[in-house]
Motif scaffolding. Structure first.
Motif, PDB file in Angstrom:
ATOM      1  N   PHE A  64      20.087 -16.755   7.248  1.00  0.00           N
ATOM      2  CA  PHE A  64      20.629 -15.611   6.504  1.00  0.00           C
ATOM      3  C   PHE A  64      19.473 -14.887   5.841  1.00  0.00           C
ATOM      4  CE2 PHE A  64      21.823 -14.025   2.277  1.00  0.00           C
ATOM      5  CZ  PHE A  64      22.792 -13.105   2.618  1.00  0.00           C
ATOM      6  N   ILE A  65      19.260 -13.614   6.234  1.00  0.00           N
ATOM      7  CA  ILE A  65      18.090 -12.906   5.712  1.00  0.00           C
ATOM      8  C   ILE A  65      18.468 -11.516   5.197  1.00  0.00           C
ATOM      9  CG2 ILE A  65      16.322 -14.125   7.019  1.00  0.00           C
ATOM     10  CD1 ILE A  65      16.369 -11.975   9.103  1.00  0.00           C
ATOM     11  N   VAL A  66      17.916 -11.193   4.037  1.00  0.00           N
ATOM     12  CA  VAL A  66      18.000  -9.856   3.456  1.00  0.00           C
ATOM     13  C   VAL A  66      16.576  -9.329   3.397  1.00  0.00           C
ATOM     14  CG1 VAL A  66      18.622  -8.480   1.444  1.00  0.00           C
ATOM     15  CG2 VAL A  66      20.047 -10.430   2.097  1.00  0.00           C
ATOM     16  N   ILE A  67      16.289  -8.285   4.156  1.00  0.00           N
ATOM     17  CA  ILE A  67      14.928  -7.786   4.301  1.00  0.00           C
ATOM     18  C   ILE A  67      14.705  -6.581   3.400  1.00  0.00           C
ATOM     19  CG2 ILE A  67      13.187  -6.914   5.909  1.00  0.00           C
ATOM     20  CD1 ILE A  67      14.706  -8.224   8.177  1.00  0.00           C
ATOM     21  N   LEU A  68      13.631  -6.635   2.623  1.00  0.00           N
ATOM     22  CA  LEU A  68      13.247  -5.520   1.769  1.00  0.00           C
ATOM     23  C   LEU A  68      12.351  -4.554   2.540  1.00  0.00           C
ATOM     24  CD1 LEU A  68      13.036  -4.110  -1.014  1.00  0.00           C
ATOM     25  CD2 LEU A  68      11.017  -5.544  -1.449  1.00  0.00           C
ATOM     26  N   LEU A  69      12.839  -3.320   2.689  1.00  0.00           N
ATOM     27  CA  LEU A  69      12.094  -2.228   3.312  1.00  0.00           C
ATOM     28  C   LEU A  69      12.194  -1.022   2.383  1.00  0.00           C
ATOM     29  CD1 LEU A  69      13.882  -2.882   6.656  1.00  0.00           C
ATOM     30  CD2 LEU A  69      11.387  -2.998   6.530  1.00  0.00           C
ATOM     31  N   HIS A  70      11.402   0.011   2.668  1.00  0.00           N
ATOM     32  CA  HIS A  70      11.430   1.222   1.838  1.00  0.00           C
ATOM     33  C   HIS A  70      11.494   2.464   2.712  1.00  0.00           C
ATOM     34  CE1 HIS A  70       9.813  -1.826  -0.904  1.00  0.00           C
ATOM     35  NE2 HIS A  70      10.296  -1.077  -1.890  1.00  0.00           N
ATOM     36  N   ASP A  71      12.228   3.475   2.231  1.00  0.00           N
ATOM     37  CA  ASP A  71      12.344   4.729   2.982  1.00  0.00           C
ATOM     38  C   ASP A  71      11.960   5.928   2.126  1.00  0.00           C
ATOM     39  OD1 ASP A  71      14.677   4.225   1.459  1.00  0.00           O
ATOM     40  OD2 ASP A  71      15.858   5.590   2.680  1.00  0.00           O
ATOM     41  N   SER A  72      11.100   5.711   1.134  1.00  0.00           N
ATOM     42  CA  SER A  72      10.591   6.825   0.327  1.00  0.00           C
ATOM     43  C   SER A  72       9.576   7.638   1.141  1.00  0.00           C
ATOM     44  CB  SER A  72       9.959   6.305  -0.963  1.00  0.00           C
ATOM     45  OG  SER A  72       8.986   5.320  -0.683  1.00  0.00           O
ATOM     46  N   LYS A  73       9.136   8.730   0.582  1.00  0.00           N
ATOM     47  CA  LYS A  73       8.345   9.714   1.321  1.00  0.00           C
ATOM     48  C   LYS A  73       7.094   9.161   2.011  1.00  0.00           C
ATOM     49  CE  LYS A  73       6.400  14.370   0.813  1.00  0.00           C
ATOM     50  NZ  LYS A  73       6.182  15.496  -0.132  1.00  0.00           N
ATOM     51  N   PRO A  74       6.306   8.277   1.365  1.00  0.00           N
ATOM     52  CA  PRO A  74       5.076   7.819   2.024  1.00  0.00           C
ATOM     53  C   PRO A  74       5.290   6.782   3.129  1.00  0.00           C
ATOM     54  CG  PRO A  74       4.968   7.559  -0.380  1.00  0.00           C
ATOM     55  CD  PRO A  74       6.389   7.784  -0.022  1.00  0.00           C
ATOM     56  N   LYS A  75       6.515   6.251   3.261  1.00  0.00           N
ATOM     57  CA  LYS A  75       6.715   5.085   4.119  1.00  0.00           C
ATOM     58  C   LYS A  75       6.990   5.449   5.575  1.00  0.00           C
ATOM     59  CE  LYS A  75       6.141   2.869   0.339  1.00  0.00           C
ATOM     60  NZ  LYS A  75       4.801   2.306   0.052  1.00  0.00           N
ATOM     61  N   LYS A  99       0.854  -1.179   0.000  1.00  0.00           N
ATOM     62  CA  LYS A  99       0.000   0.000   0.000  1.00  0.00           C
ATOM     63  C   LYS A  99       0.894   1.234   0.000  1.00  0.00           C
ATOM     64  CE  LYS A  99      -3.740  -2.095   2.750  1.00  0.00           C
ATOM     65  NZ  LYS A  99      -4.496  -1.977   4.032  1.00  0.00           N
ATOM     66  N   THR A 100       0.302   2.383  -0.300  1.00  0.00           N
ATOM     67  CA  THR A 100       1.095   3.616  -0.254  1.00  0.00           C
ATOM     68  C   THR A 100       1.714   3.785   1.121  1.00  0.00           C
ATOM     69  OG1 THR A 100      -0.343   4.645  -1.892  1.00  0.00           O
ATOM     70  CG2 THR A 100       1.036   6.109  -0.563  1.00  0.00           C
ATOM     71  N   THR A 101       0.922   3.578   2.175  1.00  0.00           N
ATOM     72  CA  THR A 101       1.420   3.580   3.554  1.00  0.00           C
ATOM     73  C   THR A 101       0.776   2.416   4.279  1.00  0.00           C
ATOM     74  OG1 THR A 101       1.616   5.998   3.502  1.00  0.00           O
ATOM     75  CG2 THR A 101       1.753   4.936   5.659  1.00  0.00           C
ATOM     76  N   GLU A 102       1.517   1.347   4.461  1.00  0.00           N
ATOM     77  CA  GLU A 102       1.008   0.132   5.086  1.00  0.00           C
ATOM     78  C   GLU A 102       0.976   0.280   6.604  1.00  0.00           C
ATOM     79  OE1 GLU A 102      -0.882  -2.416   5.501  1.00  0.00           O
ATOM     80  OE2 GLU A 102      -0.092  -3.456   3.717  1.00  0.00           O
ATOM     81  N   SER A 103       0.138  -0.496   7.254  1.00  0.00           N
ATOM     82  CA  SER A 103       0.058  -0.495   8.710  1.00  0.00           C
ATOM     83  C   SER A 103       1.387  -0.937   9.328  1.00  0.00           C
ATOM     84  CB  SER A 103      -1.060  -1.437   9.164  1.00  0.00           C
ATOM     85  OG  SER A 103      -0.899  -1.814  10.508  1.00  0.00           O
TER      86      SER A 103
END
Length: 230
Positions: free
Chosen positions: A185-196, A164-168
């Motif tokens: 061994f884990i590589v986690i996908l996260l986002h730091d763009s404006k809506p997050k 979502k644009t801004t998830e819970s």
């Protein structure tokens, strides 16, 4: 910018290079699509907890100080293309390379060395690229990236913060903690763009939970174990 993740995961290959110590559990936090004001929040959290992460950045003039702060705090920057515009960058190998080079030039212009890490927008097995460059475009781009000396990085745990644009915040936490179960061994996908905004809110809890499970936090390098979708 399109922040959606359009991927079809057929298989995930973990290339370890024998770098994981016996009994050690490793986690690599990765943030895509920044920097933005949320990156500053993420950086403060990382600094306060004394860990580092890997940021796959796009071109965002006006955030020069944030790019520099990422590096000065001991984090790593990878190339995620300048525009993150699927239609443009996935139309051909030339267009993709031009977008990658544009970001490299921008970063070098503000004193940041050319990255050796790359993350393809949408991941290395995304299907949206088929619409613009044909069904073989990703195979071609992977070969080209390797030829140019890049290590491309996918992920094996998805936070779902781009669903979502801004998830819970709670959904993000739950997605990560369910995703890491039984993994060393884990590589986690996260986002730091404006809506997050909620990604930054979820981060301290995710870090706390992973530390309690015995994970060691590291940053990616060209010699790190990596995740490849293809």
């Amino acid at each position: 910018m399109n922040n959606s993740i359009d991927i079809l995961v057929v298989s995930t290959k973990t290339i370890t290079n024998n770098l994981i110590k016996p009994g050690e559990k490793e986690v690599y936090l990765t943030f895509d699509d920044g920097p933005s004001q949320n990156t500053s929040k993420v950086l403060k959290i990382l600094k306060d907890i004394d860990i580092n992460a890997t940021f796959f950045v796009n071109g965002h003039p006006g955030y020069e100080d944030v790019y520099k702060q990422i590096i000065s705090q001991g984090n790593v920057i990878g190339n995620h293309t300048y525009s993150h515009d699927y239609k443009t960058e996935y139309s051909s190998i030339l267009s993709y390379n031009q977008d990658v080079d544009k970001l490299n030039s921008y970063l070098e212009g503000i004193g940041i060395p050319k990255p050796t890490l790359m993350r393809f927008p949408g991941g290395s097995n995304n299907t949206i690229s088929n619409n613009y460059g044909g069904k073989d475009i990703m195979n071609q781009l992977i070969k080209e990236a390797i030829r140019k000396g890049y290590q491309y990085i996918d992920w094996n745990v998805c936070s779902g913060d781009s669903d979502k644009t801004t998830e819970s915040k709670d959904v993000i936490i739950d997605n990560v903690m369910r995703g890491v179960k039984g993994m060393k061994f884990i590589v986690i996908l996260l986002h730091d763009s404006k809506p997050k905004t909620t990604t930054a809110e979820a981060l301290p809890i995710i870090i706390k939970n992973l530390k309690e499970q015995g994970y060691v936090f590291k940053t990616l390098s060209i010699n790190s174990p990596v995740i490849h979708f293809k």
